[in-house]
Write an enzyme that holds these catalytic residues in place. Structure first.
Site, PDB file in Angstrom:
ATOM      1  CG  ASN A 165       6.144   5.717   1.792  1.00  0.00           C
ATOM      2  OD1 ASN A 165       5.605   5.590   0.446  1.00  0.00           O
ATOM      3  ND2 ASN A 165       5.499   4.686   2.307  1.00  0.00           N
ATOM      4  CG  ASP A 176      -2.594   8.884   3.412  1.00  0.00           C
ATOM      5  OD1 ASP A 176      -1.225   8.963   2.310  1.00  0.00           O
ATOM      6  OD2 ASP A 176      -2.464   8.846   4.534  1.00  0.00           O
TER       7      ASP A 176
END
Length: 418
Positions: free
Chosen positions: A96, A306
């Site tokens: 990303n 995460d």
């Protein structure tokens, strides 16, 4: 690098020295001797720390930095330094970025940026071109360059036929396809868990159903294609049940859970603290307990931080408009250690390596030193002093933590918290 580690307790169920307190001699990055007591042979550097424990190096299957494109959030250099100081020797880096990591050249760029670092960076390539969900990216070419898996980070694959084709195609070269578990039309504009808390706060809810429908769909596609699937960051009790059943039917599926979804629940959101805005959202305490049980019985394969740095301009805004994400590398071990036994904590921080094609380094004579260094017993509060990331959006700020990370020994280098 030559190093003598004194009086350390080994936590490695695959090692003959598991649960033993020993000295470990490392020469040129390789463990050459493990014994109850070793005399320093050549005046090597000696490491002696309070209640020192060592395990195989930890692995995080879902880490985001920012470079290229969002360096204000985190550079690769500082991100890998943060990982090292947090006890991780391997991280899988999400695509990303800007541009999105979706080609051989992009993966090669990431590998070159980390070629001499203590922490090994394992790129995850985008599953679709520019992560737009329309057509498959260059999966085989990216794997040839070093990509360990493929996913559009936190973007569900809405077209089931596209995921079907991805699973079929990737099975030809043993590629690992990841599918984010959210049905977008069901989740809609929900920003927190759809439950009592969302109603009382007047915030739009993202129901458990949105995740569970997607998990069920993806498992049906996996059964049809006989492919290889990883479902990242599940968050509901029903998702655990669905995956448990799939494993009983011998489907080639693995899954992970984010540390914060294990430890924290949606009742905390009454403060409107945007550091708590994560995806998937914090769920109920019942979901937390089901996820912990899923880890204990092996349904959930691994835990991830995460880690997702977000700059202050995108966090210090109204809750509805804040970006999803929290940093998590620094808090992963010390938060996880509050809800699991030490043995289980280390197991779930190392178990994911094999799924992503990363070789284990058992603590034994003759193996390369790939070690995490820590003290599992100290208790304190997580504060800004614990943060090494450029961004400060830490979900665990102010929470009690257990343990202390000293650093790592990996890739013939020693990194210590000073």
């Amino acid at each position: 690098m030559n190093l003598l580690i004194k009086s350390t307790t080994v936590i490695d169920s695959k090692s003959n020295f598991h649960n033993q307190t020993v000295d470990i001699l490392i020469e040129k990055g390789v463990i050459t001797k493990i014994s109850k007591r070793i005399t320093n042979p050549k005046n090597y550097k000696t490491l002696s720390l309070k209640n020192l424990h060592v395990s195989q190096g930890w692995f995080d299957s879902s880490v985001s930095f920012g470079e290229p494109g969002y360096e204000e959030r985190e550079t690769i250099a500082n991100g890998l330094r943060t990982a090292a100081l947090s006890g991780f020797t391997h991280v899988a880096l999400n695509p990303n970025t800007n541009p999105v990591i979706d080609s051989n050249a992009d993966v090669t760029f990431l590998k070159s940026k980390s070629s001499k670092t203590p922490v090994s960076l394992h790129p995850v390539g985008a599953l679709t071109k520019n992560a737009e969900g329309s057509e498959l990216a260059e999966l085989y070419d990216m794997q040839s360059a070093g990509a360990v898996a493929f996913q559009d980070y936190q973007k569900p694959i809405q077209n089931p036929n596209l995921l079907k084709i991805a699973l079929q195609y990737a099975s030809g070269f043993n590629g690992l396809v990841c599918s984010f578990p959210q049905e977008s039309k069901i989740s809609g504009n929900g920003v927190i868990n759809e439950q009592v808390t969302s109603t009382s706060l007047g915030l739009k809810g993202n129901p458990n159903l949105a995740e569970e429908l997607q998990v069920a769909r993806d498992l049906c596609l996996l059964e049809y294609t006989e492919g290889k699937l990883h479902i990242p960051t599940i968050s509901t009790a029903k998702s655990v049940e669905l995956i448990k059943d799939a494993k009983k039917r011998k489907l080639n599926v693995s899954c992970s859970v984010a540390v914060h979804n294990l430890v924290l629940n949606d009742s905390l959101l009454s403060t409107f603290n945007t550091n708590l805005k994560v995806l998937p959202p914090l769920r109920t305490q019942e979901d937390c307990e089901a996820l912990i049980d899923g880890l204990k019985d092996g349904t959930i394969d691994m835990v991830t931080s995460d880690h997702n740095p977000i700059d202050i301009e995108h966090k210090k805004v109204e809750f509805d408009h804040a970006k999803y994400g929290t940093i998590g590398l620094e808090s992963a071990f010390v938060a996880l250690n509050t809800v699991l036994t030490l043995k289980k904590t280390i197991e779930v921080l190392t178990k994911g390596k094999s799924r992503f094609g990363i070789e284990d380094a058992v603590i034994a004579e003759g193996t390369r030193a790939d070690l995490s260094l820590f003290n599992p017993n100290s208790t304190t509060i997580f504060t800004k002093d614990n943060i090494h990331s450029t961004s400060k959006n830490a979900i665990f700020l102010g929470h009690e933590i257990k343990g202390e990370v000293y650093g790592i020994v990996a890739n013939n280098q020693l990194v210590l918290n000073q």
